[in-house]
Write an enzyme that holds these catalytic residues in place. Structure first.
Site, PDB file in Angstrom:
ATOM      1  CB  CYS A 400      -1.039   0.088   1.214  1.00 47.01           C
ATOM      2  SG  CYS A 400      -1.990  -1.515   1.396  1.00 47.01           S
TER       3      CYS A 400
HETATM    4  N1  LIG Z   1      -3.722  -0.702  -0.718  1.00 47.22           N
HETATM    5  C1  LIG Z   1      -4.350  -0.272   0.694  1.00 47.22           C
HETATM    6  O1  LIG Z   1      -4.985  -1.242   1.245  1.00 47.22           O
HETATM    7  N2  LIG Z   1      -4.131   0.932   1.388  1.00 47.22           N
HETATM    8  C2  LIG Z   1      -4.265   1.143   2.467  1.00 47.22           C
HETATM    9  C3  LIG Z   1      -4.932   2.577   2.630  1.00 47.22           C
HETATM   10  C4  LIG Z   1      -5.328   2.933   4.195  1.00 47.22           C
HETATM   11  C5  LIG Z   1      -6.018   4.162   4.128  1.00 47.22           C
HETATM   12  N3  LIG Z   1      -6.156   4.517   5.670  1.00 47.22           N
HETATM   13  C6  LIG Z   1      -7.307   4.101   3.667  1.00 47.22           C
HETATM   14  O2  LIG Z   1      -8.399   3.865   4.347  1.00 47.22           O
HETATM   15  O3  LIG Z   1      -7.574   4.405   2.461  1.00 47.22           O
END
Ligand SMILES: NC(=O)NCCC[C@H](N)C(=O)O
Length: 411
Positions: A400
């Site tokens: 991510c």
């Molecule tokens: N690819 C992913 O799973 N990204 C994590 C994103 C976490 C962020 N706090 C969100 O909720 O968008």
């Protein structure tokens, strides 16, 4: 230099990361849920953890570009600056009385300072330390510590806002308001930063549905470039089927991909993106969360006409078979550590599946997901561990937190 991402696990050559800063200092127990975090972070420690991540990638020969630098440098280009300021300072948000005054005040800032407030946010009080108060109902009703620009702590997760798919990049319309302003920053970077602008003359495609895309939202954590011209997409809480169809049309029209396999995921926060439950560790092996189960899937291919798509539905039990077929393989290997359901749920929450490959068979993972990491090692994979005690509180792991812009195919 050519930008392209031809697989999930081929040699990683170049990524965009975001070293977290001011925006994390703005997270509070009151605003963290709205900003999509599960806790407030110890910022200094989160930065140290992130520095270790970036350092490890550099040590493995990966060129690391920091998002904050790319944005600051892009904002030195007048057209990029106008694009961002026009998008941010919209009358529907700031009202007809304040919008132009605010836009003009921010336009005076040099690139690095403007980037800092765009990412870190700014309160009314901070604005008034340097500027007179505009005569505006919208502005007057704000309390001094209200955000004039809210912080964007999820820029940390560079994977989601843009996603490279073979020879092009999709700039995504994000599902939740907390992340929607992120997209225009990537439009400025890919459209105008000198690193990319020289490439724009047809050497990579840029797909963007723009601001009015809702409800056709898609996020990069749901997009896996699995190789062989195939893309695996999770239809999650964030990524809608109609957005997948639009992406399919664009990819097929450009000749960038041949097949999309779309998985019908559970729509809930714990499974927010496909890469929190399923990632690739080499060209034919996936690591999958036990609680995901088997999902209905849909193979999408070019149809008979330019606007047509061929869609083949698969029952849940054929999910892995559909993925293998898109890869041109007889089967795929799916690794799921054996552990009780509670431990498995905790490791998924801690991003045990969210690994980032730096080459086939070598992945970066958080150190806390001990069972998942040990399982991978026992199957012959190399696991490079980074600390994630603070970073993990944003609910994202190494995949991510990285946006590959150059990655080889799996040879
Ligand atoms: N690819 C992913 O799973 N990204 C994590 C994103 C976490 C962020 N706090 C969100 O909720 O968008």
């Amino acid at each position: 230099m050519t930008f392209h991402v031809d697989s999930e696990t081929g040699r990683l050559r170049r990524v965009i990361l975001h070293r977290p800063g001011l925006e994390l200092k703005r997270l509070t127990p009151t605003n963290k849920d709205e900003l999509l975090f599960d806790d407030v972070l110890w910022v200094r420690r989160a930065q140290q953890e992130h520095d270790i991540f970036a350092g490890l990638l550099r040590y493995r020969g990966v060129a690391v570009h920091l998002f904050g630098d790319l944005l600051a440098e892009s904002l030195a280009v007048p057209a990029a600056r106008s694009l961002v300021l026009d998008r941010v300072f919209d009358e529907r948000e700031y009202g007809p009385l304040a919008t132009d005054r605010l836009r003009a005040a921010f336009d005076e800032l040099p690139g690095p300072e403007l980037a800092e407030v765009l990412i870190g946010g700014i309160t009314k009080r901070e604005f008034l330390e340097r500027h007179p108060e505009p005569t505006s109902v919208r502005f007057h009703v704000m309390d001094p510590d209200d955000f004039l620009l809210h912080p964007l702590p999820n820029h940390l997760f560079t994977r989601d806002t843009s996603a490279w798919v073979y020879d092009g990049v999709a700039i995504n319309a994000m599902r939740w308001p907390a992340r929607q302003r992120e997209s225009v920053h990537f439009e400025a970077i890919y459209g105008y930063h000198p690193l990319f602008a020289g490439e724009r003359s047809g050497r990579f495609h840029l797909w963007s549905e723009g601001q009015g895309a809702h409800p056709s939202t898609i996020e990069g954590g749901d997009v896996l470039v699995i190789g062989n011209g195939a893309v695996l997409v999770g239809m999650s809480e964030r990524t809608t089927p109609q957005a997948v169809e639009l992406l399919a049309r664009r990819l097929f029209a450009a000749g960038s991909a041949r097949t999309i396999v779309a998985l019908d995921m559970p729509k809930r926060r714990a499974f927010m993106h496909l890469d929190t439950v399923l990632t690739m560790v080499d060209g034919e092996t996936f690591t999958q969360y036990a609680g995901l189960g088997m999902l209905r899937s849909y193979t999408i291919e070019p149809g008979s006409g330019e606007r047509e798509l061929k869609v083949t539905d698969h029952p849940p039990e054929h999910m892995h078979r559909a993925i293998a077929a898109a890869l041109g393989l007889g089967g795929i290997r799916v690794l799921t550590p054996t552990q009780d359901v509670h431990s498995a749920e905790r490791e998924q929450w801690d991003d045990g599946c969210n690994v980032l490959a730096v080459e086939p068979g070598v992945v970066v993972a958080y150190d806390r997901t001990v069972t998942a990491n040990t399982h991978l090692r026992r199957q012959g994979f190399e696991v490079l561990e980074i600390p994630g005690g603070e970073l993990g509180r944003g609910r994202g792991g190494p995949r991510c937190m990285s946006c590959p812009v150059e990655r080889d195919p799996v040879s």
